[in-house]
Design a protein around this motif. Structure first.
Motif, PDB file in Angstrom:
ATOM      1  N   ILE A  80       0.858  -1.184   0.000  1.00 40.87           N
ATOM      2  CA  ILE A  80       0.000   0.000   0.000  1.00 40.87           C
ATOM      3  C   ILE A  80       0.898   1.239   0.000  1.00 40.87           C
ATOM      4  O   ILE A  80       1.948   1.253   0.642  1.00 40.87           O
ATOM      5  CB  ILE A  80      -0.962   0.017   1.214  1.00 40.87           C
ATOM      6  N   VAL A  81       0.505   2.261  -0.760  1.00 41.85           N
ATOM      7  CA  VAL A  81       1.299   3.490  -0.859  1.00 41.85           C
ATOM      8  C   VAL A  81       0.449   4.687  -0.444  1.00 41.85           C
ATOM      9  O   VAL A  81      -0.779   4.652  -0.518  1.00 41.85           O
ATOM     10  CB  VAL A  81       1.846   3.694  -2.290  1.00 41.85           C
ATOM     11  N   GLY A  82       1.140   5.746  -0.009  1.00 37.29           N
ATOM     12  CA  GLY A  82       0.432   6.953   0.373  1.00 37.29           C
ATOM     13  C   GLY A  82       1.362   8.149   0.396  1.00 37.29           C
ATOM     14  O   GLY A  82       2.583   8.009   0.291  1.00 37.29           O
ATOM     15  N   GLY A  83       0.776   9.325   0.523  1.00 40.57           N
ATOM     16  CA  GLY A  83       1.540  10.568   0.542  1.00 40.57           C
ATOM     17  C   GLY A  83       0.781  11.647  -0.203  1.00 40.57           C
ATOM     18  O   GLY A  83      -0.055  11.360  -1.063  1.00 40.57           O
ATOM     19  N   ALA A  84       1.087  12.884   0.129  1.00 41.37           N
ATOM     20  CA  ALA A  84       0.313  14.019  -0.385  1.00 41.37           C
ATOM     21  C   ALA A  84       0.159  14.060  -1.901  1.00 41.37           C
ATOM     22  O   ALA A  84      -0.937  14.344  -2.399  1.00 41.37           O
ATOM     23  CB  ALA A  84       0.928  15.326   0.114  1.00 41.37           C
ATOM     24  N   PRO A  85       1.206  13.807  -2.702  1.00 46.13           N
ATOM     25  CA  PRO A  85       1.039  13.977  -4.147  1.00 46.13           C
ATOM     26  C   PRO A  85       0.421  12.769  -4.854  1.00 46.13           C
ATOM     27  O   PRO A  85       0.140  12.839  -6.051  1.00 46.13           O
ATOM     28  CB  PRO A  85       2.477  14.193  -4.639  1.00 46.13           C
ATOM     29  N   LEU A  86       0.223  11.667  -4.117  1.00 50.12           N
ATOM     30  CA  LEU A  86      -0.243  10.436  -4.771  1.00 50.12           C
ATOM     31  C   LEU A  86      -1.746  10.462  -5.047  1.00 50.12           C
ATOM     32  O   LEU A  86      -2.503  11.190  -4.391  1.00 50.12           O
ATOM     33  CB  LEU A  86       0.096   9.216  -3.916  1.00 50.12           C
ATOM     34  N   GLY A  94      -3.610   4.661   0.225  1.00 52.32           N
ATOM     35  CA  GLY A  94      -4.203   5.204   1.440  1.00 52.32           C
ATOM     36  C   GLY A  94      -4.163   6.716   1.424  1.00 52.32           C
ATOM     37  O   GLY A  94      -3.082   7.307   1.367  1.00 52.32           O
ATOM     38  N   SER A  95      -5.327   7.335   1.448  1.00 54.09           N
ATOM     39  CA  SER A  95      -5.364   8.804   1.443  1.00 54.09           C
ATOM     40  C   SER A  95      -5.098   9.379   2.824  1.00 54.09           C
ATOM     41  O   SER A  95      -4.699  10.533   2.962  1.00 54.09           O
ATOM     42  CB  SER A  95      -6.717   9.301   0.929  1.00 54.09           C
ATOM     43  N   ASP A  96      -5.324   8.578   3.872  1.00 51.13           N
ATOM     44  CA  ASP A  96      -5.025   8.985   5.239  1.00 51.13           C
ATOM     45  C   ASP A  96      -4.786   7.725   6.064  1.00 51.13           C
ATOM     46  O   ASP A  96      -5.018   6.605   5.584  1.00 51.13           O
ATOM     47  CB  ASP A  96      -6.141   9.861   5.828  1.00 51.13           C
ATOM     48  N   PRO A  97      -4.323   7.857   7.301  1.00 53.44           N
ATOM     49  CA  PRO A  97      -4.007   6.658   8.096  1.00 53.44           C
ATOM     50  C   PRO A  97      -5.178   5.699   8.270  1.00 53.44           C
ATOM     51  O   PRO A  97      -4.990   4.478   8.293  1.00 53.44           O
ATOM     52  CB  PRO A  97      -3.561   7.244   9.445  1.00 53.44           C
ATOM     53  N   GLN A  98      -6.384   6.224   8.385  1.00 56.47           N
ATOM     54  CA  GLN A  98      -7.536   5.351   8.566  1.00 56.47           C
ATOM     55  C   GLN A  98      -7.772   4.483   7.332  1.00 56.47           C
ATOM     56  O   GLN A  98      -8.208   3.337   7.443  1.00 56.47           O
ATOM     57  CB  GLN A  98      -8.790   6.171   8.891  1.00 56.47           C
ATOM     58  N   ASP A  99      -7.479   5.016   6.152  1.00 55.78           N
ATOM     59  CA  ASP A  99      -7.571   4.211   4.925  1.00 55.78           C
ATOM     60  C   ASP A  99      -6.679   2.977   5.028  1.00 55.78           C
ATOM     61  O   ASP A  99      -7.076   1.876   4.637  1.00 55.78           O
ATOM     62  CB  ASP A  99      -7.121   5.044   3.711  1.00 55.78           C
ATOM     63  N   ASP A 100      -5.450   3.185   5.510  1.00 53.59           N
ATOM     64  CA  ASP A 100      -4.518   2.064   5.653  1.00 53.59           C
ATOM     65  C   ASP A 100      -5.074   1.022   6.619  1.00 53.59           C
ATOM     66  O   ASP A 100      -5.018  -0.183   6.345  1.00 53.59           O
ATOM     67  CB  ASP A 100      -3.171   2.575   6.159  1.00 53.59           C
ATOM     68  N   VAL A 101      -5.600   1.493   7.737  1.00 53.78           N
ATOM     69  CA  VAL A 101      -6.141   0.576   8.744  1.00 53.78           C
ATOM     70  C   VAL A 101      -7.301  -0.231   8.172  1.00 53.78           C
ATOM     71  O   VAL A 101      -7.366  -1.456   8.330  1.00 53.78           O
ATOM     72  CB  VAL A 101      -6.578   1.354  10.003  1.00 53.78           C
ATOM     73  N   VAL A 102      -8.216   0.439   7.497  1.00 53.49           N
ATOM     74  CA  VAL A 102      -9.383  -0.247   6.933  1.00 53.49           C
ATOM     75  C   VAL A 102      -8.954  -1.295   5.904  1.00 53.49           C
ATOM     76  O   VAL A 102      -9.465  -2.420   5.880  1.00 53.49           O
ATOM     77  CB  VAL A 102     -10.355   0.779   6.309  1.00 53.49           C
ATOM     78  N   TRP A 103      -7.991  -0.922   5.043  1.00 50.57           N
ATOM     79  CA  TRP A 103      -7.521  -1.858   4.033  1.00 50.57           C
ATOM     80  C   TRP A 103      -6.825  -3.066   4.672  1.00 50.57           C
ATOM     81  O   TRP A 103      -7.058  -4.214   4.287  1.00 50.57           O
ATOM     82  CB  TRP A 103      -6.581  -1.160   3.062  1.00 50.57           C
TER      83      TRP A 103
END
Length: 222
Positions: free
Chosen positions: A187-193, A207-216
């Motif tokens: 899983i990848v994340g960060g402002a410009p992604l 993941g657009s924010d930490p909760q996205d990562d948790v849910v996934w």
């Protein structure tokens, strides 16, 4: 729920770290997550119940509030610090196997990028949801991800980048991971992604924010 677990849930949600912590102001001078976790263990509440009935639900609620813009990064950091203070008391039980982790999450900011606030938030939230987090830090090269994956072959990998000039460094890392371990999820994340960019470089999720990562991550073990 046990009254003490309810109080621990509340204080993690509010970011009350310990008695010395001045935040939140309405709880100044009162015990915090540190003291309540110690007391809960002393009174015979199991580490599993502390984790599953207080810490994980509290951090899930914090993540949801963050996603809904009801709280912001400073409040989220306080909650994560309160949760981490509580986890210090539980880590011996993780080592003994008395408390089971949901899985292992290898996390790092990709090479060329020294930003870590977003990565750290993700790591705190994921750990608070019951995973073991292996934080590789910043400026992490492909070889470091691969070496760590060799030690934790069943782990999920998370990558962060904050710059448009460094987000492209994710693709060769993902390619290398998939070559040696096609089943490994990334899983990848960060402002410009964006989700489209994540798909284009071969990531399994964005993941657009930490909760996205948790849910996934929860979807992988449910």
């Amino acid at each position: 729920m046990n009254e003490m677990l309810e109080k621990l849930f509340e204080y993690v949600e509010l970011g009350k770290i310990n008695q010395a912590s001045p935040f939140p102001p309405q709880l100044k001078g009162q015990p915090g997550a540190d003291e309540y976790t110690r007391e809960a263990l002393d009174k015979g509440i199991t580490p599993s119940d502390i984790m599953n009935l207080a810490l994980i639900p509290a951090m899930n609620k914090v993540g949801q509030k963050f996603s809904e813009n009801k709280i912001f990064v400073p409040q989220m950091l306080l909650s994560a610090k309160a949760m981490n203070t509580s986890l210090v008391h539980l880590k011996p039980f993780f080592s003994s196997g008395e408390v089971k982790r949901k899985g292992t999450f290898i996390l790092g900011t990709v090479f060329g990028d020294l930003h870590d606030i977003g990565k750290n938030l993700v790591g705190m939230m994921v750990e608070g949801s019951g995973w073991e987090v292996i934080d590789l830090g910043v400026d992490v090269k492909t070889e470091k991800f691969l070496e760590t994956l060799q030690r934790y072959p069943d782990a999920v990998v998370g990558m962060s980048a904050l710059l448009t000039t460094t987000m492209t460094n994710m693709e060769p890392i993902i390619q290398a991971i998939k070559e040696v371990s096609p089943q490994t999820k990334v899983i990848v994340g960060g402002a410009p992604l964006t989700p489209d960019f994540a798909r284009s470089i071969g990531a399994d999720a964005y993941g657009s924010d930490p909760q996205d990562d948790v849910v996934w991550l929860e979807s992988l073990v449910s």
